[in-house]
Design an enzyme around this catalytic site. Structure first.
Site, mmCIF file in Angstrom:
data_model
loop_
_atom_site.group_PDB
_atom_site.id
_atom_site.type_symbol
_atom_site.label_atom_id
_atom_site.label_comp_id
_atom_site.label_asym_id
_atom_site.label_seq_id
_atom_site.Cartn_x
_atom_site.Cartn_y
_atom_site.Cartn_z
ATOM 1 N N ARG A 146 1.909 76.266 57.059
ATOM 2 C CA ARG A 146 0.601 76.185 57.709
ATOM 3 C C ARG A 146 0.683 75.489 59.055
ATOM 4 O O ARG A 146 -0.026 75.846 59.990
ATOM 5 C CB ARG A 146 -0.390 75.475 56.793
ATOM 6 C CG ARG A 146 -0.880 76.435 55.699
ATOM 7 C CD ARG A 146 -1.457 75.728 54.523
ATOM 8 N NE ARG A 146 -2.498 74.806 54.885
ATOM 9 C CZ ARG A 146 -2.811 73.730 54.178
ATOM 10 N NH1 ARG A 146 -2.153 73.444 53.087
ATOM 11 N NH2 ARG A 146 -3.776 72.951 54.575
ATOM 12 N N ARG A 170 -3.445 64.800 49.655
ATOM 13 C CA ARG A 170 -4.879 65.135 49.628
ATOM 14 C C ARG A 170 -5.318 65.531 48.219
ATOM 15 O O ARG A 170 -4.604 66.212 47.494
ATOM 16 C CB ARG A 170 -5.161 66.292 50.590
ATOM 17 C CG ARG A 170 -6.591 66.797 50.500
ATOM 18 C CD ARG A 170 -7.003 67.586 51.708
ATOM 19 N NE ARG A 170 -6.216 68.785 51.923
ATOM 20 C CZ ARG A 170 -6.309 69.545 53.018
ATOM 21 N NH1 ARG A 170 -7.148 69.210 53.991
ATOM 22 N NH2 ARG A 170 -5.561 70.620 53.151
ATOM 23 N N LYS A 225 -10.176 67.083 60.024
ATOM 24 C CA LYS A 225 -11.359 67.848 60.457
ATOM 25 C C LYS A 225 -12.438 67.875 59.380
ATOM 26 O O LYS A 225 -13.603 67.603 59.652
ATOM 27 C CB LYS A 225 -10.969 69.307 60.797
ATOM 28 C CG LYS A 225 -9.953 69.432 61.901
ATOM 29 C CD LYS A 225 -9.610 70.888 62.186
ATOM 30 C CE LYS A 225 -8.979 71.628 61.032
ATOM 31 N NZ LYS A 225 -7.684 71.125 60.573
ATOM 32 N N ARG A 232 -9.497 80.206 64.520
ATOM 33 C CA ARG A 232 -8.096 79.808 64.401
ATOM 34 C C ARG A 232 -7.179 80.736 65.177
ATOM 35 O O ARG A 232 -5.967 80.502 65.184
ATOM 36 C CB ARG A 232 -7.705 79.887 62.928
ATOM 37 C CG ARG A 232 -7.579 78.550 62.204
ATOM 38 C CD ARG A 232 -7.208 78.887 60.773
ATOM 39 N NE ARG A 232 -6.611 77.853 60.010
ATOM 40 C CZ ARG A 232 -7.277 77.005 59.225
ATOM 41 N NH1 ARG A 232 -8.578 77.007 59.201
ATOM 42 N NH2 ARG A 232 -6.615 76.142 58.484
ATOM 43 N N ARG A 236 -4.938 71.004 45.926
ATOM 44 C CA ARG A 236 -5.005 72.408 46.321
ATOM 45 C C ARG A 236 -3.632 73.052 46.186
ATOM 46 O O ARG A 236 -2.624 72.442 46.507
ATOM 47 C CB ARG A 236 -5.491 72.512 47.775
ATOM 48 C CG ARG A 236 -6.982 72.427 47.918
ATOM 49 C CD ARG A 236 -7.439 72.273 49.350
ATOM 50 N NE ARG A 236 -6.762 73.132 50.318
ATOM 51 C CZ ARG A 236 -7.039 73.148 51.622
ATOM 52 N NH1 ARG A 236 -7.982 72.348 52.107
ATOM 53 N NH2 ARG A 236 -6.382 73.938 52.444
HETATM 54 P P1 ADP Z 1 -6.564 73.055 56.389
HETATM 55 O O1 ADP Z 1 -7.654 72.495 57.214
HETATM 56 O O2 ADP Z 1 -6.005 72.111 55.399
HETATM 57 O O3 ADP Z 1 -5.523 73.795 57.150
HETATM 58 P P2 ADP Z 1 -8.399 75.110 55.451
HETATM 59 O O4 ADP Z 1 -9.132 74.685 54.245
HETATM 60 O O5 ADP Z 1 -9.106 75.109 56.759
HETATM 61 O O6 ADP Z 1 -7.096 74.243 55.491
HETATM 62 O O7 ADP Z 1 -7.811 76.564 55.243
HETATM 63 C C1 ADP Z 1 -7.107 76.927 54.073
HETATM 64 C C2 ADP Z 1 -6.605 78.371 54.203
HETATM 65 O O8 ADP Z 1 -7.724 79.262 54.315
HETATM 66 C C3 ADP Z 1 -5.754 78.657 55.421
HETATM 67 O O9 ADP Z 1 -4.383 78.312 55.236
HETATM 68 C C4 ADP Z 1 -5.946 80.172 55.563
HETATM 69 O O10 ADP Z 1 -5.190 80.888 54.586
HETATM 70 C C5 ADP Z 1 -7.411 80.342 55.204
HETATM 71 N N1 ADP Z 1 -8.263 80.216 56.405
HETATM 72 C C6 ADP Z 1 -9.180 79.229 56.643
HETATM 73 N N2 ADP Z 1 -9.783 79.436 57.827
HETATM 74 C C7 ADP Z 1 -9.234 80.568 58.357
HETATM 75 C C8 ADP Z 1 -9.419 81.287 59.573
HETATM 76 N N3 ADP Z 1 -10.287 80.877 60.493
HETATM 77 N N4 ADP Z 1 -8.669 82.405 59.770
HETATM 78 C C9 ADP Z 1 -7.802 82.840 58.850
HETATM 79 N N5 ADP Z 1 -7.558 82.198 57.690
HETATM 80 C C10 ADP Z 1 -8.267 81.069 57.438
HETATM 81 P P1 ADP Z 2 -8.163 68.883 57.688
HETATM 82 O O1 ADP Z 2 -9.536 69.373 57.323
HETATM 83 O O2 ADP Z 2 -7.992 68.704 59.165
HETATM 84 O O3 ADP Z 2 -7.082 69.695 57.076
HETATM 85 P P2 ADP Z 2 -8.771 66.618 55.920
HETATM 86 O O4 ADP Z 2 -10.051 66.083 56.430
HETATM 87 O O5 ADP Z 2 -8.802 67.427 54.685
HETATM 88 O O6 ADP Z 2 -8.011 67.416 57.100
HETATM 89 O O7 ADP Z 2 -7.775 65.376 55.731
HETATM 90 C C1 ADP Z 2 -6.440 65.562 55.238
HETATM 91 C C2 ADP Z 2 -6.065 64.379 54.340
HETATM 92 O O8 ADP Z 2 -5.934 63.197 55.130
HETATM 93 C C3 ADP Z 2 -7.099 64.036 53.270
HETATM 94 O O9 ADP Z 2 -6.411 63.625 52.112
HETATM 95 C C4 ADP Z 2 -7.925 62.890 53.880
HETATM 96 O O10 ADP Z 2 -8.439 62.008 52.878
HETATM 97 C C5 ADP Z 2 -6.857 62.187 54.717
HETATM 98 N N1 ADP Z 2 -7.404 61.604 55.957
HETATM 99 C C6 ADP Z 2 -8.340 62.149 56.791
HETATM 100 N N2 ADP Z 2 -8.557 61.348 57.858
HETATM 101 C C7 ADP Z 2 -7.716 60.280 57.715
HETATM 102 C C8 ADP Z 2 -7.460 59.099 58.507
HETATM 103 N N3 ADP Z 2 -8.087 58.876 59.669
HETATM 104 N N4 ADP Z 2 -6.535 58.250 58.051
HETATM 105 C C9 ADP Z 2 -5.865 58.474 56.880
HETATM 106 N N5 ADP Z 2 -6.062 59.562 56.105
HETATM 107 C C10 ADP Z 2 -6.978 60.466 56.512
#
Ligand code: ADP
Ligand code: ADP
Length: 221
Positions: A174, A130, A15, A90, A163
């Site tokens: 998660r 990542r 995303k 979420r 992270r």
């Molecule tokens: P990812 O896309 O890798 O799951 P995010 O960067 O979106 O991670 O979120 C990291 C953390 O921030 C989540 O595990 C949660 O603790 C918090 N968080 C992010 N967005 C929300 C949300 N909409 N509601 C509650 N907690 C959130």
């Molecule tokens: P989210 O925000 O949904 O948690 P991220 O955009 O942070 O996901 O992507 C998670 C990990 O996967 C990152 O290390 C990113 O570089 C990698 N990634 C994202 N899209 C792709 C893809 N299409 N193929 C392979 N790796 C990807």
């Protein structure tokens, strides 16, 4: 083209990666709830201190805090022409609060929800590999999307770090939280006719092209 966009999909689906590119292409701000929490954690603001324990455990920050934070962000003038939300909503109460705030701000409704779909086993590999840029949250992967120079962001030269919540244990939590609390939002948006499924198990460029092509279908809506 759609204006109020919500990116859905499990943690690691891509995303953030796609939202950064889309935001540039569409000229609307990328609002990532995770990025805002991490910024507040780093600066140890009041919000950061309250959110820290949840973020580090891979649990959701309580709805009231999260909703207030997003309401403040999308009320700013740079969101006047639309917004690309990543990581919010979420939970069901967050989705309802988003509808209410868009209406109160006279911004219409959520009009497109690209949902990136990916098998669970790929997610763990994505998340544990990542690497994130300290300065602006640019996203890399040690194998799938490596930076030109190890440990350094291609875009701004800042340090890349892992992270604290990208360890196997927290990642598993998660994904469980996603299945329980966020997956139901797929139905919520599907019933409204705004859900756009995208196959996340292909290259970053191909996922991007697919998102653009499904969004073009929403044009004029
Ligand atoms: P990812 O896309 O890798 O799951 P995010 O960067 O979106 O991670 O979120 C990291 C953390 O921030 C989540 O595990 C949660 O603790 C918090 N968080 C992010 N967005 C929300 C949300 N909409 N509601 C509650 N907690 C959130
Ligand atoms: P989210 O925000 O949904 O948690 P991220 O955009 O942070 O996901 O992507 C998670 C990990 O996967 C990152 O290390 C990113 O570089 C990698 N990634 C994202 N899209 C792709 C893809 N299409 N193929 C392979 N790796 C990807």
């Amino acid at each position: 083209m759609a204006k109020q966009i919500v990116m859905l999909g499990p943690p690691g689906a891509g995303k953030g990666t796609q939202a950064k590119r889309l935001s540039e292409k569409l000229g609307i701000p990328h609002v990532s709830s995770g990025d805002i929490f991490r910024e507040n954690l780093r600066e140890q603001t009041e919000l950061g201190k309250r959110a820290e324990v949840y973020v580090n455990r891979g649990e959701l920050v309580p709805d009231d805090l999260t909703i207030a934070m997003i309401r403040e962000r999308i009320s700013r003038p740079d969101c006047d022409d639309g917004v690309l939300l990543d990581g919010f909503p979420r939970t069901a109460p967050q989705a309802e609060a988003l509808d209410d705030m868009l209406e109160a701000l006279d911004k219409g409704q959520v009009d497109a929800v690209p949902c990136i779909v990916l098998p669970d086993e790929v997610l763990i590999e994505r998340l544990t590999g990542r690497r994130t840029c300290r300065a602006q949250g640019h996203i890399f992967h040690i194998t799938f999307n490596p930076p030109k120079e190890a440990g350094i962001c291609d875009f701004d030269g800042s340090e890349l770090y892992q992270r604290q919540d990208d360890t196997v244990e927290t990642v598993t939590n998660r994904i469980r939280v996603y299945l329980e609390q966020t997956q139901p939002l797929i139905d919520y948006y599907q019933q409204r006719g705004v859900l756009l499924e995208v196959d996340g198990d292909q290259s970053i460029d191909m996922v991007f092209d697919e998102i653009i092509s499904v969004l073009v279908g929403v044009q004029g809506a």
